[in-house]
Design a protein around this motif. Structure first.
Motif, PDB file in Angstrom:
ATOM      1  N   MET A 123       0.846  -1.162   0.000  1.00 13.18           N
ATOM      2  CA  MET A 123       0.000   0.000   0.000  1.00 13.18           C
ATOM      3  C   MET A 123       0.895   1.228   0.000  1.00 13.18           C
ATOM      4  O   MET A 123       1.865   1.311   0.727  1.00 13.18           O
ATOM      5  N   THR A 124       0.525   2.195  -0.837  1.00  5.98           N
ATOM      6  CA  THR A 124       1.289   3.440  -0.885  1.00  5.98           C
ATOM      7  C   THR A 124       0.429   4.585  -0.385  1.00  5.98           C
ATOM      8  O   THR A 124      -0.754   4.677  -0.690  1.00  5.98           O
ATOM      9  N   LEU A 125       1.057   5.446   0.394  1.00 11.38           N
ATOM     10  CA  LEU A 125       0.386   6.589   0.985  1.00 11.38           C
ATOM     11  C   LEU A 125       1.131   7.845   0.578  1.00 11.38           C
ATOM     12  O   LEU A 125       2.367   7.884   0.581  1.00 11.38           O
ATOM     13  N   PHE A 126       0.379   8.880   0.217  1.00  9.45           N
ATOM     14  CA  PHE A 126       0.958  10.170  -0.142  1.00  9.45           C
ATOM     15  C   PHE A 126       0.337  11.233   0.746  1.00  9.45           C
ATOM     16  O   PHE A 126      -0.875  11.265   0.924  1.00  9.45           O
ATOM     17  N   TYR A 127       1.157  12.096   1.323  1.00  7.73           N
ATOM     18  CA  TYR A 127       0.678  13.206   2.147  1.00  7.73           C
ATOM     19  C   TYR A 127       1.338  14.484   1.677  1.00  7.73           C
ATOM     20  O   TYR A 127       2.537  14.502   1.387  1.00  7.73           O
ATOM     21  N   GLN A 128       0.540  15.566   1.632  1.00  9.04           N
ATOM     22  CA  GLN A 128       1.118  16.861   1.291  1.00  9.04           C
ATOM     23  C   GLN A 128       0.268  17.987   1.858  1.00  9.04           C
ATOM     24  O   GLN A 128      -0.962  17.932   1.835  1.00  9.04           O
ATOM     25  N   ASN A 129       0.934  19.016   2.367  1.00  4.45           N
ATOM     26  CA  ASN A 129       0.289  20.279   2.704  1.00  4.45           C
ATOM     27  C   ASN A 129       0.341  21.096   1.418  1.00  4.45           C
ATOM     28  O   ASN A 129       1.396  21.552   1.012  1.00  4.45           O
ATOM     29  N   VAL A 130      -0.801  21.256   0.754  1.00  5.62           N
ATOM     30  CA  VAL A 130      -0.809  21.852  -0.582  1.00  5.62           C
ATOM     31  C   VAL A 130      -0.975  23.369  -0.593  1.00  5.62           C
ATOM     32  O   VAL A 130      -0.811  23.991  -1.631  1.00  5.62           O
ATOM     33  N   ARG A 131      -1.347  23.943   0.553  1.00  5.55           N
ATOM     34  CA  ARG A 131      -1.522  25.396   0.665  1.00  5.55           C
ATOM     35  C   ARG A 131      -2.413  25.953  -0.435  1.00  5.55           C
ATOM     36  O   ARG A 131      -2.095  26.926  -1.077  1.00  5.55           O
ATOM     37  N   GLY A 132      -3.517  25.269  -0.649  1.00 10.67           N
ATOM     38  CA  GLY A 132      -4.540  25.776  -1.570  1.00 10.67           C
ATOM     39  C   GLY A 132      -4.633  25.001  -2.867  1.00 10.67           C
ATOM     40  O   GLY A 132      -3.650  24.894  -3.583  1.00 10.67           O
ATOM     41  N   LEU A 133      -5.801  24.444  -3.125  1.00 15.49           N
ATOM     42  CA  LEU A 133      -6.044  23.733  -4.383  1.00 15.49           C
ATOM     43  C   LEU A 133      -6.985  24.489  -5.312  1.00 15.49           C
ATOM     44  O   LEU A 133      -7.144  24.110  -6.462  1.00 15.49           O
ATOM     45  N   ARG A 134      -7.599  25.539  -4.837  1.00 21.01           N
ATOM     46  CA  ARG A 134      -8.586  26.252  -5.653  1.00 21.01           C
ATOM     47  C   ARG A 134      -8.026  26.711  -6.986  1.00 21.01           C
ATOM     48  O   ARG A 134      -8.721  26.673  -7.991  1.00 21.01           O
ATOM     49  N   SER A 154      -1.325  10.668 -12.694  1.00 19.86           N
ATOM     50  CA  SER A 154      -0.090  10.107 -13.237  1.00 19.86           C
ATOM     51  C   SER A 154       0.655   9.210 -12.248  1.00 19.86           C
ATOM     52  O   SER A 154       1.552   8.474 -12.640  1.00 19.86           O
ATOM     53  N   VAL A 155       0.293   9.257 -10.977  1.00 18.96           N
ATOM     54  CA  VAL A 155       0.967   8.463  -9.950  1.00 18.96           C
ATOM     55  C   VAL A 155      -0.063   7.569  -9.269  1.00 18.96           C
ATOM     56  O   VAL A 155      -1.157   7.998  -8.967  1.00 18.96           O
ATOM     57  N   GLU A 156       0.302   6.331  -9.041  1.00 19.25           N
ATOM     58  CA  GLU A 156      -0.617   5.355  -8.455  1.00 19.25           C
ATOM     59  C   GLU A 156      -0.426   5.236  -6.945  1.00 19.25           C
ATOM     60  O   GLU A 156       0.299   4.379  -6.469  1.00 19.25           O
ATOM     61  N   HIS A 157      -1.078   6.111  -6.190  1.00 17.05           N
ATOM     62  CA  HIS A 157      -1.076   6.009  -4.733  1.00 17.05           C
ATOM     63  C   HIS A 157      -2.388   5.386  -4.288  1.00 17.05           C
ATOM     64  O   HIS A 157      -3.439   5.655  -4.864  1.00 17.05           O
ATOM     65  N   ASP A 158      -2.339   4.577  -3.238  1.00 10.06           N
ATOM     66  CA  ASP A 158      -3.551   3.962  -2.708  1.00 10.06           C
ATOM     67  C   ASP A 158      -4.348   4.945  -1.851  1.00 10.06           C
ATOM     68  O   ASP A 158      -5.566   4.963  -1.887  1.00 10.06           O
ATOM     69  N   GLY A 184      -9.603  32.433   5.135  1.00  6.13           N
ATOM     70  CA  GLY A 184      -9.167  31.489   4.108  1.00  6.13           C
ATOM     71  C   GLY A 184      -8.343  30.390   4.746  1.00  6.13           C
ATOM     72  O   GLY A 184      -8.050  30.409   5.933  1.00  6.13           O
ATOM     73  N   GLY A 185      -7.967  29.420   3.967  1.00  9.91           N
ATOM     74  CA  GLY A 185      -7.115  28.349   4.462  1.00  9.91           C
ATOM     75  C   GLY A 185      -7.893  27.224   5.094  1.00  9.91           C
ATOM     76  O   GLY A 185      -9.112  27.190   5.084  1.00  9.91           O
ATOM     77  N   GLY A 186      -7.163  26.268   5.634  1.00  9.12           N
ATOM     78  CA  GLY A 186      -7.756  25.119   6.291  1.00  9.12           C
ATOM     79  C   GLY A 186      -8.263  24.085   5.310  1.00  9.12           C
ATOM     80  O   GLY A 186      -8.093  24.192   4.110  1.00  9.12           O
ATOM     81  N   GLY A 187      -8.880  23.067   5.846  1.00  8.14           N
ATOM     82  CA  GLY A 187      -9.459  22.007   5.036  1.00  8.14           C
ATOM     83  C   GLY A 187      -8.541  20.809   4.898  1.00  8.14           C
ATOM     84  O   GLY A 187      -7.327  20.959   4.774  1.00  8.14           O
ATOM     85  N   VAL A 188      -9.146  19.624   4.970  1.00  8.34           N
ATOM     86  CA  VAL A 188      -8.402  18.380   4.773  1.00  8.34           C
ATOM     87  C   VAL A 188      -9.146  17.519   3.759  1.00  8.34           C
ATOM     88  O   VAL A 188     -10.352  17.669   3.553  1.00  8.34           O
ATOM     89  N   LEU A 189      -8.406  16.616   3.151  1.00  8.82           N
ATOM     90  CA  LEU A 189      -8.964  15.749   2.127  1.00  8.82           C
ATOM     91  C   LEU A 189      -8.239  14.412   2.190  1.00  8.82           C
ATOM     92  O   LEU A 189      -7.014  14.376   2.333  1.00  8.82           O
ATOM     93  N   VAL A 190      -8.989  13.327   2.116  1.00 10.16           N
ATOM     94  CA  VAL A 190      -8.417  11.987   2.054  1.00 10.16           C
ATOM     95  C   VAL A 190      -9.059  11.289   0.867  1.00 10.16           C
ATOM     96  O   VAL A 190     -10.289  11.201   0.786  1.00 10.16           O
ATOM     97  N   ALA A 191      -8.251  10.810  -0.056  1.00 12.39           N
ATOM     98  CA  ALA A 191      -8.733  10.068  -1.219  1.00 12.39           C
ATOM     99  C   ALA A 191      -8.214   8.637  -1.101  1.00 12.39           C
ATOM    100  O   ALA A 191      -7.008   8.421  -0.930  1.00 12.39           O
ATOM    101  N   ILE A 192      -9.123   7.679  -1.195  1.00 10.81           N
ATOM    102  CA  ILE A 192      -8.771   6.264  -1.046  1.00 10.81           C
ATOM    103  C   ILE A 192      -9.230   5.519  -2.281  1.00 10.81           C
ATOM    104  O   ILE A 192     -10.364   5.700  -2.734  1.00 10.81           O
TER     105      ILE A 192
END
Length: 88
Positions: free
Chosen positions: A1-12, A24-28, A67-75
């Motif tokens: 299982m692969t896990l990716f974590y990042q503080n993206v400082r805004g996706l909007r 392009s990358v296969e993370h679980d 502004g700011g904040g928010g978390v997201l988990v994609a599985i």
């Protein structure tokens, strides 16, 4: 299982680039902090149909004036994720 974590400082303003990068990358599991997203931006702008996305946007709380904040988990759906009600 692969896990990716990042503080993206805004996706909007980075949805197209993030979608291309995630595809392009296969993370679980992909965990993102400081997403700065709001309910106006759908998860399909960020991930394709192979992921189940759980989000807690900053804008969905009562103190959304900042502004700011928010978390997201994609599985990956192939992992058969269960509903995490604490993020809903």
């Amino acid at each position: 299982m692969t896990l990716f974590y990042q503080n993206v400082r805004g996706l909007r303003t980075k949805t197209v680039e993030f979608y291309s990068s995630a595809a392009s990358v296969e993370h679980d599991v992909i965990c993102v902090t400081e997403s700065w997203l709001c309910e106006d931006i759908d998860s399909w702008h960020l991930y394709d149909e192979q992921y189940l996305v759980y989000r807690k946007d900053r804008g969905s709380s009562s103190n959304s004036s900042r502004g700011g904040g928010g978390v997201l988990v994609a599985i990956k759906k192939s992992l058969l994720p269960v509903n995490w009600t604490f993020l809903a």
